[in-house]
Write an enzyme that holds these catalytic residues in place. Structure first.
Site, short mmCIF file in Angstrom:
data_model
loop_
_atom_site.label_atom_id
_atom_site.label_comp_id
_atom_site.label_asym_id
_atom_site.label_seq_id
_atom_site.Cartn_x
_atom_site.Cartn_y
_atom_site.Cartn_z
N GLU A 117 -5.18 2.00 2.45
CA GLU A 117 -5.13 0.83 3.33
C GLU A 117 -5.27 1.21 4.79
O GLU A 117 -5.80 0.43 5.59
CB GLU A 117 -3.81 0.07 3.11
CG GLU A 117 -3.74 -1.28 3.80
CD GLU A 117 -3.23 -1.26 5.23
OE1 GLU A 117 -3.35 -2.28 5.93
OE2 GLU A 117 -2.71 -0.20 5.67
N GLU A 118 -4.81 2.42 5.15
CA GLU A 118 -4.75 2.82 6.55
C GLU A 118 -6.06 3.39 7.08
O GLU A 118 -6.09 3.98 8.16
CB GLU A 118 -3.63 3.85 6.76
CG GLU A 118 -2.22 3.35 6.45
CD GLU A 118 -1.69 2.39 7.48
OE1 GLU A 118 -2.46 1.98 8.38
OE2 GLU A 118 -0.52 2.02 7.40
N ASP A 135 -0.21 4.38 0.96
CA ASP A 135 -0.57 5.43 1.93
C ASP A 135 0.09 5.20 3.28
O ASP A 135 0.54 4.11 3.62
CB ASP A 135 -2.09 5.52 2.08
CG ASP A 135 -2.72 4.23 2.59
OD1 ASP A 135 -2.27 3.15 2.19
OD2 ASP A 135 -3.69 4.32 3.38
N HIS A 162 0.83 -1.21 0.00
CA HIS A 162 0.00 0.00 0.00
C HIS A 162 0.87 1.26 0.00
O HIS A 162 1.94 1.31 0.62
CB HIS A 162 -1.00 0.00 1.16
CG HIS A 162 -0.41 0.04 2.53
ND1 HIS A 162 0.01 1.21 3.14
CD2 HIS A 162 -0.19 -0.94 3.45
CE1 HIS A 162 0.44 0.95 4.36
NE2 HIS A 162 0.34 -0.35 4.57
N ASP A 214 6.10 1.32 7.63
CA ASP A 214 4.74 0.92 7.21
C ASP A 214 4.26 1.79 6.07
O ASP A 214 3.63 2.83 6.30
CB ASP A 214 3.81 1.00 8.41
CG ASP A 214 2.43 0.44 8.14
OD1 ASP A 214 2.27 -0.29 7.14
OD2 ASP A 214 1.51 0.72 8.92
N GLU A 269 4.13 -5.97 4.01
CA GLU A 269 3.99 -5.35 5.33
C GLU A 269 5.25 -5.57 6.17
O GLU A 269 5.96 -6.56 5.97
CB GLU A 269 2.77 -5.94 6.05
CG GLU A 269 1.43 -5.57 5.46
CD GLU A 269 0.98 -4.17 5.83
OE1 GLU A 269 1.64 -3.54 6.67
OE2 GLU A 269 -0.04 -3.72 5.29
#
Length: 367
Positions: A136-137, A78, A76, A106, A165
């Protein structure tokens, strides 16, 4: 291809330099466009072996060589909000070299590894799908993989998936499910000098907090991996003024449940824990977990490529491996950075993690 200029990324650069360049393109959830543009531009310019697609602020790149299996690799774009930790910087701490800044852990370190290998792996022994996605967050409904699963599920088809991740360059199998709930208590408003004519809604939340404080969380061992459940109050609100007895108060609860538990079972458990209390309980967000899936042939091949020294553990948070698990695709988490540093003000990634993750994944894709 997007028409406006995007920051340039050099996929041939050292992995640390590439990570720093990606980190320095701020991409808090909802503001991923500049980074998505940069990733798209890089793939179009440097990876002629890939078909590159754009869906909103998600970039998908695929090979189509007709091989007998497909591996999907996703990360991801973001981050959570910046906390005075951009632009990135380097430091040496306790003898360890680190890259510091929002997203280093992250998961822009993982994105850098994936982007570099997307360009390099033009002769992998399997067809590959690379997905760099947005949102995603935030709530599961806003995650772009939710949209792709509903509108273009063929793009998510694979025999095995790897999510970049942070795992300290180890393998984390599966993930826990997550459920957010709003628990509301009602009362009767009154002047605080005459509280006997009212009924304090905030006080009605006290039994909720008492039960959560006394709650003994389950530990589930699945395929040799231990998942620790968690059930907590994460926010509380109520009251309108310092001289008013509140007639409404609410608490936000978050339940993290082992992947052998369905969402329906998780909600039933929450209601059982809070049974007998005069409350309104509403599920506001929910996503299932994912079983480890480490016994599948593809996962065993991946672990073999990483070597005997790689650590294997349960994923204690929620990640998008759950989405692929729901599609019948075994998936694992693998990327640079300590997951305990995700979202912290001192977010950082060891440079050694970046190199270890890159080399391990490179061995798998070139075996």
């Amino acid at each position: 291809m997007t028409s406006h200029a995007a920051p340039a990324l050099d996929p041939s650069a050292d992995i640390v330099d590439l990570t720093a360049a990606i980190v320095d393109i701020e991409s808090v959830s909802g503001n991923e466009r500049a980074l998505a543009d940069a990733v798209e531009q890089t793939l179009r310019a440097h990876a002629p072996h890939l078909e590159v697609l754009r869906d909103g602020d998600t970039v998908i790149a695929r090979t189509a060589r007709g091989l007998d299996r497909r591996v999907l690799l996703a990360g991801h774009l973001d981050t959570v909000p910046v906390a005075d930790n951009l632009p990135s910087s380097r430091r040496t701490h306790e003898g360890r070299e680190e890259l510091v800044g929002r997203g280093t852990c992250d998961m822009k370190g993982g994105v850098a590894v994936l982007l570099k290998l997307a360009v390099e792996a033009d002769a992998a022994p399997m067809d590959l799908t690379w997905i760099f996605y947005d949102h995603e967050e935030v709530a599961a409904a806003d995650n772009s993989l939710t949209r792709l699963a509903a509108e273009r599920p063929e793009l998510l088809e694979a025999d095995f998936a790897i999510l970049g991740e942070p795992t300290s360059a180890g393998v984390e199998g599966g993930c826990k499910g997550t459920m957010k709930l709003e628990v509301t208590a009602r009362g009767i408003a009154a002047h605080s000098a005459r509280d006997w004519v009212g009924d304090n809604a905030i006080h009605h939340l006290a039994p909720v907090l008492e039960r959560l404080s006394a709650y003994e969380a389950r530990r589930a061992v699945i395929d040799g991996l231990e998942y620790r459940e968690c059930f907590n109050a994460v926010a509380i609100s109520g009251g309108i003024a310092g001289n008013v007895i509140p007639d409404r108060a609410s608490a936000t609860l978050n339940y993290r449940f082992a992947p052998d538990t369905t969402e329906a079972q998780a909600e039933a458990h929450v209601r059982e824990v809070l049974a007998g209390l005069d409350l309104e309980i509403e599920v506001t967000d929910s996503a299932p977990g994912a079983l480890p899936g480490l016994d599948t042939p593809a996962a065993r091949e991946f672990l073999a490529a990483l070597g005997d020294e790689v650590t294997v553990a349960a994923k204690q948070g929620w990640t998008d491996v759950a989405r692929f698990s729901a599609l019948g695709t075994p998936a694992v988490n693998f990327g640079p950075g300590d997951p305990l540093l995700a979202h912290t003000d001192d977010e950082h990634v060891p440079l050694a993690d970046l190199r270890t993750a890159l080399e391990g994944l490179r061995r798998f894709l070139t075996a």
